[in-house]
Scaffold this active site. Structure first.
Site, short mmCIF file in Angstrom:
data_model
loop_
_atom_site.label_atom_id
_atom_site.label_comp_id
_atom_site.label_asym_id
_atom_site.label_seq_id
_atom_site.Cartn_x
_atom_site.Cartn_y
_atom_site.Cartn_z
N SER A 130 0.84 -1.20 0.00
CA SER A 130 0.00 0.00 0.00
C SER A 130 0.87 1.25 0.00
CB SER A 130 -0.86 -0.03 1.27
OG SER A 130 -1.47 1.21 1.49
N TYR A 155 -1.94 -1.31 10.94
CA TYR A 155 -2.18 -1.72 9.55
C TYR A 155 -0.97 -1.35 8.68
CZ TYR A 155 -3.77 -1.77 4.78
OH TYR A 155 -3.85 -2.02 3.43
N LYS A 159 2.07 -3.72 6.59
CA LYS A 159 2.47 -3.65 5.17
C LYS A 159 3.98 -3.41 5.06
CE LYS A 159 -1.53 -4.50 3.47
NZ LYS A 159 -1.79 -5.85 2.96
P1 NAD Z 1 -11.20 -6.79 1.38
O1 NAD Z 1 -11.38 -6.78 2.85
O2 NAD Z 1 -12.34 -6.44 0.52
O3 NAD Z 1 -10.63 -8.19 0.89
C1 NAD Z 1 -9.85 -9.02 1.70
C2 NAD Z 1 -10.45 -10.41 1.63
O4 NAD Z 1 -9.63 -11.28 2.40
C3 NAD Z 1 -11.86 -10.49 2.22
O5 NAD Z 1 -12.71 -11.16 1.31
C4 NAD Z 1 -11.69 -11.28 3.51
O6 NAD Z 1 -12.82 -12.10 3.77
C5 NAD Z 1 -10.45 -12.10 3.22
N1 NAD Z 1 -9.62 -12.44 4.39
C6 NAD Z 1 -9.12 -11.61 5.33
N2 NAD Z 1 -8.36 -12.31 6.20
C7 NAD Z 1 -8.39 -13.60 5.79
C8 NAD Z 1 -7.79 -14.80 6.25
N3 NAD Z 1 -7.02 -14.81 7.36
N4 NAD Z 1 -8.03 -15.94 5.57
C9 NAD Z 1 -8.80 -15.95 4.46
N5 NAD Z 1 -9.39 -14.86 3.98
C10 NAD Z 1 -9.18 -13.68 4.62
O7 NAD Z 1 -9.95 -5.81 1.09
P2 NAD Z 1 -9.42 -5.24 -0.30
O8 NAD Z 1 -9.74 -3.81 -0.35
O9 NAD Z 1 -9.82 -6.12 -1.41
O10 NAD Z 1 -7.86 -5.36 -0.05
C11 NAD Z 1 -7.11 -6.47 -0.49
C12 NAD Z 1 -5.66 -6.27 -0.08
O11 NAD Z 1 -5.18 -5.04 -0.59
C13 NAD Z 1 -5.44 -6.22 1.42
O12 NAD Z 1 -4.22 -6.85 1.72
C14 NAD Z 1 -5.33 -4.73 1.70
O13 NAD Z 1 -4.57 -4.47 2.85
C15 NAD Z 1 -4.63 -4.25 0.46
N6 NAD Z 1 -4.85 -2.84 0.14
C16 NAD Z 1 -6.13 -2.37 0.06
C17 NAD Z 1 -6.35 -1.02 -0.22
C18 NAD Z 1 -7.74 -0.45 -0.26
O14 NAD Z 1 -7.90 0.75 -0.08
N7 NAD Z 1 -8.77 -1.25 -0.51
C19 NAD Z 1 -5.25 -0.16 -0.44
C20 NAD Z 1 -3.97 -0.69 -0.35
C21 NAD Z 1 -3.77 -2.04 -0.07
C1 WQD Z 2 -9.36 9.92 0.97
C2 WQD Z 2 -9.46 11.41 1.20
C3 WQD Z 2 -9.71 12.06 3.51
C4 WQD Z 2 -13.67 10.32 4.07
C5 WQD Z 2 -6.89 4.84 3.06
C6 WQD Z 2 -5.84 4.15 3.88
C7 WQD Z 2 -4.71 3.70 3.00
C8 WQD Z 2 -5.22 2.84 1.85
C9 WQD Z 2 -6.34 3.51 1.13
C10 WQD Z 2 -5.11 0.54 2.48
C11 WQD Z 2 -8.66 11.87 2.42
C12 WQD Z 2 -10.92 12.44 2.70
C13 WQD Z 2 -12.46 10.72 3.53
C14 WQD Z 2 -14.62 11.32 4.45
C15 WQD Z 2 -13.12 13.02 3.65
N1 WQD Z 2 -5.76 1.61 2.32
N2 WQD Z 2 -12.19 12.05 3.32
N3 WQD Z 2 -14.30 12.63 4.21
O1 WQD Z 2 -7.06 7.87 3.92
O2 WQD Z 2 -6.19 8.27 1.57
O3 WQD Z 2 -6.30 5.98 2.44
O4 WQD Z 2 -7.36 3.94 2.06
O5 WQD Z 2 -3.96 0.32 2.33
O6 WQD Z 2 -3.82 2.98 3.79
O7 WQD Z 2 -5.36 5.06 4.85
O8 WQD Z 2 -8.40 7.11 1.89
O9 WQD Z 2 -10.75 7.18 1.19
O10 WQD Z 2 -10.19 7.30 3.67
O11 WQD Z 2 -9.66 9.23 2.19
O12 WQD Z 2 -12.87 14.21 3.48
O13 WQD Z 2 -15.68 11.03 4.98
O14 WQD Z 2 -10.82 11.75 1.49
O15 WQD Z 2 -9.37 13.08 4.41
O16 WQD Z 2 -8.11 13.11 2.09
P1 WQD Z 2 -6.95 7.41 2.54
P2 WQD Z 2 -9.83 7.64 2.26
#
Ligand code: NAD
Ligand code: WQD
Length: 340
Positions: A130, A155, A159
């Site tokens: 991430s 979290y 990562k």
């Molecule tokens: P999500 O929660 O929608 O998907 C994760 C899936 O993994 C879910 O379906 C959950 O049921 C499953 N899961 C969790 N722990 C498990 C375990 N121990 N065994 C089996 N299944 C398990 O999340 P996402 O948004 O699809 O994110 C996927 C990956 O990407 C994650 O590693 C997350 O940290 C990373 N990521 C997400 C974002 C984001 O903003 N969505 C940003 C950066 C990185």
């Molecule tokens: C986006 C922008 C808020 C909600 C997060 C995790 C990051 C990654 C992606 C996993 C920011 C603003 C938000 C609201 C707002 N996930 N905002 N009102 O914080 O950039 O990233 O998700 O790895 O680790 O931190 O994403 O969608 O929460 O926010 O003004 O009700 O929207 O301040 O500027 P963020 P977000």
């Protein structure tokens, strides 16, 4: 070039938001796909929707990746070529409240996957990292050389540690790993059959926007308008989840075609465009013709002022580039919201 149709990809967290979109792209591209998901943050119906879109069926195991015995059985039954490891908990706020839960789920699952990849002659691993590893970058856009800063949440820490563990393990191993640092994934599949399933009141901007426009929530609060940006609100690099899914296929191809330059590689996956919160609101209203009630509130603790990617390394080496724009992201999120 290898024949991809002969290759098997095991996808952990494959019924989640990013995982489900990636499974669709893998199936359509002709891979054999095995999904492992314990449904801790998904629903069984997503599996049926994947089949409906792809017209092909992956193998599904409802198992916990932290359960080494269950995972070993899966690897005994199937010859896996590449693992894409999405399974993790992802709520930054929850990880501050329950850090141990996050270390347990996100690190034990990764350690199990690394052991199984190593023991079963898997060619490589694609890991969900991430942009959170950069915290608030000093210089923008963030490149892969931008240093990590001390994580503000468990979290983020999982990562950073995940990437470090992978680097150490691959340096003496026989398999390759590619960590993809996602920026802000948003949007949904064009069929509106799969998308994000936020639990409770969403923390992230996009689901908050669509739920407010739909009338499920009263009003969006913009977290601060006194940042040093064009309109005072925070800047992020929003990336369409389908573009992001395709980056995983590019990473699989690189591993299978033995093109990795080092045992452990990292890539930024973003569009390179920074968009403010107010710009998102304006674009949402223009695209959907819906009025979005919002107010300006206080800054959210821990928010970085501006984060966007230099994704030129992915373009050059993974031969991947984002193709979908903000309008596509908004249209698809809105269409998905209207099915919920
Ligand atoms: P999500 O929660 O929608 O998907 C994760 C899936 O993994 C879910 O379906 C959950 O049921 C499953 N899961 C969790 N722990 C498990 C375990 N121990 N065994 C089996 N299944 C398990 O999340 P996402 O948004 O699809 O994110 C996927 C990956 O990407 C994650 O590693 C997350 O940290 C990373 N990521 C997400 C974002 C984001 O903003 N969505 C940003 C950066 C990185
Ligand atoms: C986006 C922008 C808020 C909600 C997060 C995790 C990051 C990654 C992606 C996993 C920011 C603003 C938000 C609201 C707002 N996930 N905002 N009102 O914080 O950039 O990233 O998700 O790895 O680790 O931190 O994403 O969608 O929460 O926010 O003004 O009700 O929207 O301040 O500027 P963020 P977000």
């Amino acid at each position: 070039m290898m024949n991809m149709t002969e290759k098997t990809v095991l996808v952990t967290g494959g019924l989640g938001y990013i995982g489900s979109h990636t499974v669709v792209e893998l199936l359509v591209a002709g891979y054999q796909v095995i999904v492992v998901d314990n449904l801790s943050n998904s629903e069984r119906f997503i599996f049926d929707r994947i089949i409906k879109i792809a017209q092909k069926e992956p193998v599904f195991y409802q198992d916990d990746v932290c359960d080494l015995a269950a995972m070993s059985n899966i690897f005994k039954k199937h010859q896996v070529d590449v693992v894409i490891h999405f399974a993790a908990f992802k709520s930054v706020g929850e990880s501050v409240e329950k850090p141990l839960l996050y270390y347990q789920n996100n690190l034990i699952s990764l350690l199990n996957i690394l052991q199984l990849v190593q023991e079963n002659s898997v060619e490589g691993l694609v890991f969900s990292s991430s942009a959170t590893v950069y915290g608030e970058p000093d210089v923008l856009p963030a490149t892969e050389e931008t240093p990590f800063i001390k994580a503000l949440s468990a979290y983020g820490s999982t990562k950073q540690m995940g990437e470090e563990i992978i680097e150490m393990v691959t340096s003496s191993g026989v398999f390759k790993a590619i960590s993809l640092r996602y920026f802000n994934p948003v949007g949904a599949h064009e069929t509106a059959l799969i998308g994000e399933l936020p639990k409770g009141i969403p923390n992230n901007l996009f689901p908050y926007v669509t739920q407010t426009a739909k009338g499920k929530l009263a009003m969006l609060t913009v977290f601060g308008d006194d940042y040093n940006t064009v309109d005072g609100t925070c800047v992020r690099d929003y990336i369409h989840v389908v573009d992001l899914a395709k980056a995983h296929l590019a990473a699989c191809r690189r591993i299978i075609n033995q093109e990795c330059q080092s045992a452990s590689e990292v890539y930024n996956i973003g569009t390179g465009n920074g968009t403010t919160v107010l710009e998102i609101i304006k674009q949402f209203e223009a695209t959907t013709d819906k009025l979005l009630p919002y107010k300006i509130g206080a800054r959210r603790p821990g928010d970085a002022e501006a984060v966007y990617a230099d994704s030129s390394k992915a373009e050059k080496e993974l031969l991947w580039k984002a193709t979908l724009n903000l309008k596509d992201m908004i249209q698809s999120s809105w269409a998905w919201e209207n099915t919920l």
